[in-house]
Write an enzyme that holds these catalytic residues in place. Sequence first.
Site, mmCIF file in Angstrom:
data_model
loop_
_atom_site.group_PDB
_atom_site.id
_atom_site.type_symbol
_atom_site.label_atom_id
_atom_site.label_comp_id
_atom_site.label_asym_id
_atom_site.label_seq_id
_atom_site.Cartn_x
_atom_site.Cartn_y
_atom_site.Cartn_z
ATOM 1 N N ASN A 19 -13.524 17.673 -22.597
ATOM 2 C CA ASN A 19 -13.441 19.038 -22.100
ATOM 3 C C ASN A 19 -14.443 19.999 -22.746
ATOM 4 O O ASN A 19 -14.411 20.219 -23.954
ATOM 5 C CB ASN A 19 -12.034 19.586 -22.322
ATOM 6 C CG ASN A 19 -11.903 20.996 -21.773
ATOM 7 O OD1 ASN A 19 -11.963 21.199 -20.570
ATOM 8 N ND2 ASN A 19 -11.775 21.972 -22.654
ATOM 9 N N GLU A 20 -15.289 20.577 -21.918
ATOM 10 C CA GLU A 20 -16.225 21.634 -22.339
ATOM 11 C C GLU A 20 -17.102 21.239 -23.525
ATOM 12 O O GLU A 20 -17.530 22.093 -24.297
ATOM 13 C CB GLU A 20 -15.473 22.948 -22.620
ATOM 14 C CG GLU A 20 -14.902 23.539 -21.345
ATOM 15 C CD GLU A 20 -14.029 24.776 -21.564
ATOM 16 O OE1 GLU A 20 -13.904 25.229 -22.711
ATOM 17 O OE2 GLU A 20 -13.478 25.274 -20.562
ATOM 18 N N GLU A 51 -11.538 23.954 -14.060
ATOM 19 C CA GLU A 51 -10.698 24.833 -14.886
ATOM 20 C C GLU A 51 -11.129 26.257 -14.610
ATOM 21 O O GLU A 51 -12.316 26.584 -14.644
ATOM 22 C CB GLU A 51 -10.815 24.521 -16.384
ATOM 23 C CG GLU A 51 -9.852 25.387 -17.197
ATOM 24 C CD GLU A 51 -9.959 25.221 -18.711
ATOM 25 O OE1 GLU A 51 -10.038 24.070 -19.200
ATOM 26 O OE2 GLU A 51 -9.964 26.259 -19.404
#
Length: 666
Positions: A183-184, A259
């Site tokens: 994530n990210e 997201e």
Amino acid sequence: MVVKMVLPVIFFFQVLLLASYFNQPHHAYDIDDTNGLGRQFDGIGAISGGGATSRLLVSYAEPYRSQILDYLFKPNFGASLHIFKVEIGGDAQSSDGSEPSHMHSSDDENYYRGYEWWLMKEAKKRNPDIKLYGLPWTFPGWIGNGTTSPYANPQLTAWYVTKWIQGAKQYHNLMIDYIGIWNERLYNITYVETLRKTLDSNGLNNVKIVASDSHWGIVDDLLKDKVFFNTVDIVGVHYTGTLTVPDALKTNKPLWSSEDYSTFNDNVGGGCWARLLNQNYVNGHMTSTISWNLIASYYDKIDWERDGLMTAIEPWSGHYEVASPIYVTAHTSQFTKPGWYYYPHGHGVSHLDKGGSFVALTNSKDLTVVIETMSHDHSICVRPPLPKYTVDKQNATFQLKGSFAGITELFVWYTKLGFNGDPSKFFEKQTPIKVVNGTFSLLLGVDELYTLTTLSVGHKGQYPNSPASEPFPLPYSDDFEKYAEFSEADYFADQSGVFEIRQSNDLEHGKVMRQVVPQRPVVWCNDSDSPTSIIGNHNWTNVNVSSDIYLEDKNGGVLLASRVSSAGCSMRNARGVFLWLSPGKYELTTDHERWDKMKSGTCEMQAQKWYRASLYVKDSKVIAHLNGKKLFDVNIEVGSSKGWAAIGTLAHNYAQFDNFNIDPTG
Ligand SMILES: *[C@@H]1O[C@H](CO)[C@@H](O)[C@H](O)[C@H]1NC(C)=O
Ligand SMILES: *[C@@H]1O[C@H](CO)[C@@H](O)[C@H](O)[C@H]1NC(C)=O
Ligand SMILES: *[C@@H]1O[C@H](CO)[C@@H](O)[C@H](O)[C@H]1NC(C)=O
Ligand SMILES: *[C@@H]1O[C@H](CO)[C@@H](O)[C@H](O)[C@H]1NC(C)=O
Ligand SMILES: *[C@@H]1O[C@H](CO)[C@@H](O)[C@H](O)[C@H]1NC(C)=O
Ligand SMILES: *[C@@H]1O[C@H](CO)[C@@H](O)[C@H](O)[C@H]1NC(C)=O
Ligand SMILES: *[C@@H]1O[C@H](CO)[C@@H](O)[C@H](O)[C@H]1NC(C)=O
């Protein structure tokens, strides 16, 4: 006399206003599929985790817990989500807490930890068609193998992630539909390709890869590298502000806002979400929008307070709040399904002349049109900045051409987000609108949301109001006997490390809470090196925290604390009252990083023996006891005046806790 004059004057102006309102220059917006359709719609989703955002939900008593789950997942009830994305716990902090890994160490494997398995099953129980999507934020330390990256050994990481997907199936009968990378954070092409190969060689060809849950930069690598291009099924990006880039369109892959939202769930949050759900497609051609987060079920005052579709932070009272984003979601989710198609841009997908937007979707049998008129100030999301624009009330006329030209009426669902004391209306069913010769008109106000649909299925699910809000109940105690092994104790919210229920070897102690993370994980933010789990209320001042403690490893230590001022990725900045106990010595500090030492000394504690420890705080007085013996009694300038209680360990060492108490000290 004066009064009699005023009334006709007001009436005259009203007529003028109405006249100008109705006489706007006008054209009809086409909703036309004669030349085909736009992209396939992939669904609306929400995320549990990243991190620990559903932590308190699992502790709600029935019937409240099931009611909350219905508002989130039950079709034709509330948000009726299409996609459920969960964190693959990695034993480290990922925003509002840490979630357990299925493999704390290389020789450990367990698929009953945490609450994400349970939540996925509850979602599937309500909606067997819901799509599941897993994504790691963090990884256990052994995956990093001495580095701070999960790509040290791509095959090992691919195997670890594949294990999680296989565990979902084997132990919970859950099929994972989508899997992400990290994530990210950086993606690594070798890793993504290795993951694809590992999935395929384990018969998981159907699991689609979403990459890279970060920004649009990945599309350049996709266009440059044919093997990589074929490895990634879906381009998932975060917080794009509804915009895309030309190269993303060039890939011809599904584009997702994987997201988004992250905004406080008042009516402005609802406005943000409504604007995103339409405009991520209108402007960005994104065919799925996924909210961080599913439900704000983490303590207020940790970062990103109440950034969920609804709020449930009081398992002790049963109180919960159904917030505007639930009903905003319903406007699209109850009248579409993954696999429907958007109409083409300009033929059913467009901005409105006076601000706002509409999208039309179809499955060839039915038609759904969602119209939003969210004003700038009432739809600001937490990020990115929103350029100025205006929205005015308007009379919008739509012209159906093609498949649905012959319909004579549409069902109508309506939401008005109220501001400055004006009332809101949420997801109200209105009289169906007549369609004459394929045409219908709507007078649109500002901050409104309409769904017009041929489907009769919509339903505004509602339960009686939840119980009244109540503060965390004090005095509080827990002997941990009632929990299943590997779950987490009610109300404790791990901030670094993981504290899980284990059966101890000691008959007298039975089930205990144990810190189980043996080394610093591959972190997502800068986790504290002292695993810590908070409990209670951020406004507590005077409490006596006590617990039985058992240190397994003589190189470690145990923590009791109160007035803990911050958590989440700010855990290292926490001020408060911290008592550290390790073999032969104690230390009292007013910060979690142990810079501000108030007192230290010797004590009789040893590893592998149970002790009872307590930390009493009243105003500036701090008293600590170990096995009934006073360690110290001091007056100190306390680093924060209020905060949670906490337990913890000095380092990533194993330790056990039992018979935990919090007593108010007045
Ligand atoms: C809105 O516009 C349509 C088409 O011009 C018109 O027929 C209708 O009367 C208008 N509605 C109102 C309330 O003015
Ligand atoms: C971990 O790193 C060491 C040395 O860098 C290496 O020898 C070992 O094979 C690695 N282990 C794994 C599981 O990747
Ligand atoms: C990806 O990971 C591999 C294996 O650790 C490494 O050799 C390679 O340099 C990484 N690639 C990038 C672009 O970081
Ligand atoms: C509908 O269209 C037909 C044929 O174009 C026309 O005769 C009729 O008057 C229209 N009806 C209305 C209510 O506009
Ligand atoms: C602390 O906050 C709770 C709600 O979160 C509230 O009910 C309680 O009154 C507050 N207590 C104090 C001392 O402010
Ligand atoms: C994490 O925080 C510690 C303590 O503040 C600091 O020394 C360290 O440099 C930080 N690490 C990173 C990677 O930011
Ligand atoms: C704090 O609570 C514990 C109960 O576990 C008790 O033994 C201890 O005496 C209390 N501390 C003070 C200073 O009253």
